[in-house]
Design a protein around this motif. Structure first.
Motif, PDB file in Angstrom:
ATOM      1  N   PHE A  22      -3.574   6.415  10.125  1.00  0.00           N
ATOM      2  CA  PHE A  22      -3.350   6.826   8.740  1.00  0.00           C
ATOM      3  C   PHE A  22      -3.927   5.851   7.720  1.00  0.00           C
ATOM      4  O   PHE A  22      -4.403   6.272   6.660  1.00  0.00           O
ATOM      5  CB  PHE A  22      -1.853   7.007   8.493  1.00  0.00           C
ATOM      6  N   GLY A  23      -3.874   4.538   8.005  1.00  0.00           N
ATOM      7  CA  GLY A  23      -4.351   3.547   7.040  1.00  0.00           C
ATOM      8  C   GLY A  23      -5.863   3.534   6.915  1.00  0.00           C
ATOM      9  O   GLY A  23      -6.424   4.040   5.924  1.00  0.00           O
ATOM     10  N   PRO A  24      -6.586   2.959   7.892  1.00  0.00           N
ATOM     11  CA  PRO A  24      -8.036   3.074   7.863  1.00  0.00           C
ATOM     12  C   PRO A  24      -8.501   4.529   7.837  1.00  0.00           C
ATOM     13  O   PRO A  24      -9.564   4.831   7.274  1.00  0.00           O
ATOM     14  CB  PRO A  24      -8.455   2.381   9.165  1.00  0.00           C
ATOM     15  N   GLY A  25      -7.702   5.430   8.415  1.00  0.00           N
ATOM     16  CA  GLY A  25      -8.043   6.852   8.326  1.00  0.00           C
ATOM     17  C   GLY A  25      -8.124   7.317   6.890  1.00  0.00           C
ATOM     18  O   GLY A  25      -9.010   8.100   6.514  1.00  0.00           O
ATOM     19  N   ALA A  26      -7.202   6.843   6.043  1.00  0.00           N
ATOM     20  CA  ALA A  26      -7.252   7.186   4.625  1.00  0.00           C
ATOM     21  C   ALA A  26      -8.511   6.628   3.969  1.00  0.00           C
ATOM     22  O   ALA A  26      -9.114   7.279   3.102  1.00  0.00           O
ATOM     23  CB  ALA A  26      -6.004   6.656   3.920  1.00  0.00           C
ATOM     24  N   GLY A  34     -13.722  11.169  -1.480  1.00  0.00           N
ATOM     25  CA  GLY A  34     -13.403  10.582  -2.773  1.00  0.00           C
ATOM     26  C   GLY A  34     -12.111  11.100  -3.366  1.00  0.00           C
ATOM     27  O   GLY A  34     -11.839  10.898  -4.547  1.00  0.00           O
ATOM     28  N   ALA A  35     -11.285  11.749  -2.553  1.00  0.00           N
ATOM     29  CA  ALA A  35     -10.096  12.431  -3.068  1.00  0.00           C
ATOM     30  C   ALA A  35      -8.898  11.516  -3.267  1.00  0.00           C
ATOM     31  O   ALA A  35      -8.015  11.820  -4.077  1.00  0.00           O
ATOM     32  CB  ALA A  35      -9.708  13.565  -2.120  1.00  0.00           C
ATOM     33  N   LEU A  36      -8.833  10.418  -2.546  1.00  0.00           N
ATOM     34  CA  LEU A  36      -7.630   9.599  -2.574  1.00  0.00           C
ATOM     35  C   LEU A  36      -7.680   8.482  -3.605  1.00  0.00           C
ATOM     36  O   LEU A  36      -6.658   8.148  -4.212  1.00  0.00           O
ATOM     37  CB  LEU A  36      -7.369   8.999  -1.186  1.00  0.00           C
ATOM     38  N   GLY A  37      -8.825   7.884  -3.795  1.00  0.00           N
ATOM     39  CA  GLY A  37      -8.924   6.729  -4.670  1.00  0.00           C
ATOM     40  C   GLY A  37      -8.376   5.486  -3.996  1.00  0.00           C
ATOM     41  O   GLY A  37      -7.655   5.556  -2.990  1.00  0.00           O
ATOM     42  N   HIS A  38      -8.673   4.327  -4.579  1.00  0.00           N
ATOM     43  CA  HIS A  38      -8.213   3.073  -3.982  1.00  0.00           C
ATOM     44  C   HIS A  38      -6.695   2.994  -3.915  1.00  0.00           C
ATOM     45  O   HIS A  38      -6.118   2.617  -2.888  1.00  0.00           O
ATOM     46  CB  HIS A  38      -8.777   1.886  -4.776  1.00  0.00           C
ATOM     47  N   LEU A  39      -6.021   3.364  -4.996  1.00  0.00           N
ATOM     48  CA  LEU A  39      -4.564   3.297  -4.999  1.00  0.00           C
ATOM     49  C   LEU A  39      -3.952   4.300  -4.023  1.00  0.00           C
ATOM     50  O   LEU A  39      -2.889   4.044  -3.448  1.00  0.00           O
ATOM     51  CB  LEU A  39      -4.025   3.532  -6.404  1.00  0.00           C
ATOM     52  N   GLY A  40      -4.618   5.420  -3.838  1.00  0.00           N
ATOM     53  CA  GLY A  40      -4.147   6.391  -2.859  1.00  0.00           C
ATOM     54  C   GLY A  40      -4.195   5.838  -1.451  1.00  0.00           C
ATOM     55  O   GLY A  40      -3.269   6.031  -0.655  1.00  0.00           O
ATOM     56  N   ALA A  43      -1.416   3.393  -1.049  1.00  0.00           N
ATOM     57  CA  ALA A  43      -0.134   4.088  -0.888  1.00  0.00           C
ATOM     58  C   ALA A  43       0.029   4.614   0.530  1.00  0.00           C
ATOM     59  O   ALA A  43       1.142   4.572   1.091  1.00  0.00           O
ATOM     60  CB  ALA A  43      -0.036   5.229  -1.893  1.00  0.00           C
ATOM     61  N   VAL A  44      -1.041   5.120   1.131  1.00  0.00           N
ATOM     62  CA  VAL A  44      -0.963   5.620   2.505  1.00  0.00           C
ATOM     63  C   VAL A  44      -0.581   4.497   3.462  1.00  0.00           C
ATOM     64  O   VAL A  44       0.262   4.676   4.355  1.00  0.00           O
ATOM     65  CB  VAL A  44      -2.293   6.276   2.925  1.00  0.00           C
ATOM     66  N   PHE A  45      -1.181   3.333   3.297  1.00  0.00           N
ATOM     67  CA  PHE A  45      -0.812   2.187   4.128  1.00  0.00           C
ATOM     68  C   PHE A  45       0.681   1.892   4.001  1.00  0.00           C
ATOM     69  O   PHE A  45       1.392   1.719   4.996  1.00  0.00           O
ATOM     70  CB  PHE A  45      -1.621   0.947   3.735  1.00  0.00           C
ATOM     71  N   PRO A 144      12.755  -0.883   5.492  1.00  0.00           N
ATOM     72  CA  PRO A 144      11.474  -0.164   5.589  1.00  0.00           C
ATOM     73  C   PRO A 144      10.751  -0.006   4.259  1.00  0.00           C
ATOM     74  O   PRO A 144       9.548  -0.273   4.160  1.00  0.00           O
ATOM     75  CB  PRO A 144      11.888   1.188   6.179  1.00  0.00           C
ATOM     76  N   TRP A 145      11.474   0.435   3.224  1.00  0.00           N
ATOM     77  CA  TRP A 145      10.804   0.700   1.951  1.00  0.00           C
ATOM     78  C   TRP A 145      10.368  -0.575   1.258  1.00  0.00           C
ATOM     79  O   TRP A 145       9.372  -0.585   0.512  1.00  0.00           O
ATOM     80  CB  TRP A 145      11.700   1.528   1.022  1.00  0.00           C
ATOM     81  N   VAL A 146      11.070  -1.685   1.509  1.00  0.00           N
ATOM     82  CA  VAL A 146      10.680  -2.962   0.905  1.00  0.00           C
ATOM     83  C   VAL A 146       9.396  -3.478   1.553  1.00  0.00           C
ATOM     84  O   VAL A 146       8.455  -3.889   0.860  1.00  0.00           O
ATOM     85  CB  VAL A 146      11.817  -3.996   1.026  1.00  0.00           C
ATOM     86  N   VAL A 147       9.360  -3.454   2.871  1.00  0.00           N
ATOM     87  CA  VAL A 147       8.162  -3.926   3.569  1.00  0.00           C
ATOM     88  C   VAL A 147       6.985  -2.993   3.292  1.00  0.00           C
ATOM     89  O   VAL A 147       5.863  -3.445   3.010  1.00  0.00           O
ATOM     90  CB  VAL A 147       8.420  -4.037   5.086  1.00  0.00           C
ATOM     91  N   GLY A 148       7.220  -1.680   3.352  1.00  0.00           N
ATOM     92  CA  GLY A 148       6.148  -0.732   3.053  1.00  0.00           C
ATOM     93  C   GLY A 148       5.644  -0.867   1.634  1.00  0.00           C
ATOM     94  O   GLY A 148       4.434  -0.794   1.375  1.00  0.00           O
TER      95      GLY A 148
END
Length: 228
Positions: A22-26, A34-40, A43-45, A144-148
């Protein structure tokens, strides 16, 4: 109850596979569409790490990162005999995911391989600090949400410069599948150094004595013979 090593290793393999898929996949999808953008991509990571920790932490701790395994071992929170099997499972999971991405997308976006955009010294320093803060947060919180969220924050800031790896397995899988090994040593040595610094900082910040949480009664502070 101690989880059998085989189940823990399966969790580490699956978790690291998810991180790379999912990460490098994004990053690959971003390069193609070009649909996700850098911030996208950042966020996936972060969301992937959040989901993996929530789902797999009860089984293996959801390290999904050799630097995290190293940090927990240095901190005395992880058995040394499990270090090499964990790292092996993480590298296998990362490699399998990277080759799945290669089969799906070809070498689009260099499969998310991490390469310094500036000098090697800049990349080494940045990766050290990024890993330091990530693992300090993980050692002191672990939610989880803090580390993510920390992963997403650091990917947003450091991604354009180093790829914001903070994880030797995350860099190893795409490097092997893409054949891009530029300054690859940075993505091993810097995270391990950052991990050691995080353990030292966490040890320093942790209280050596029990902290008094209840205020003492007022009369205990009144000089003898004076009214309360």
């Amino acid at each position: 109850m101690t989880v059998p090593l085989s189940r823990a290793l399966a969790a580490e393999l699956i978790g690291t596979f998810a991180l790379i898929f999912f990460g490098p996949g994004a990053a690959v999808v971003q390069a193609q569409t070009g649909a996700l953008g850098h911030l996208g991509v950042a966020a996936v990571f972060g969301l992937t790490v959040t989901a993996v920790i929530a789902a797999l932490a009860p089984l293996s701790g959801a390290h999904i990162n050799p630097a995290a395994t190293f940090a927990l071992t240095l901190a005395g929170k992880f058995p040394r005999e499990r270090v090499l099997p964990y790292v092996a499972a993480q590298l296998v999971g990362a490699t399998l995911a990277a080759f799945v991405l290669l089969a799906l997308f070809g070498r689009k976006g260099n499969l998310g391989a991490t390469v310094p955009a500036g000098s090697v010294l800049q990349a080494f320093t940045l990766e050290t600090f990024l890993t330091f803060f990530l693992l300090l947060v993980a050692l002191r919180s672990g939610r989880p949400w803090v580390v993510g969220g920390t992963v997403a924050l650091e990917a947003a800031m450091g991604g354009p410069i180093t790829g914001a790896s903070m994880n030797p397995a995350r860099s190893f899988g795409p490097a092997l599948a893409s054949g891009i090994w530029t300054a690859h040593w940075v993505y091993w040595l810097a995270p391990l150094l950052g991990a050691a610094l995080a353990v030292a900082a966490n040890h320093f910040l942790s209280p050596r004595e029990v902290i008094e949480t209840q205020p003492q009664r007022a009369q205990e502070f009144v000089p003898e013979g004076e009214p309360v």
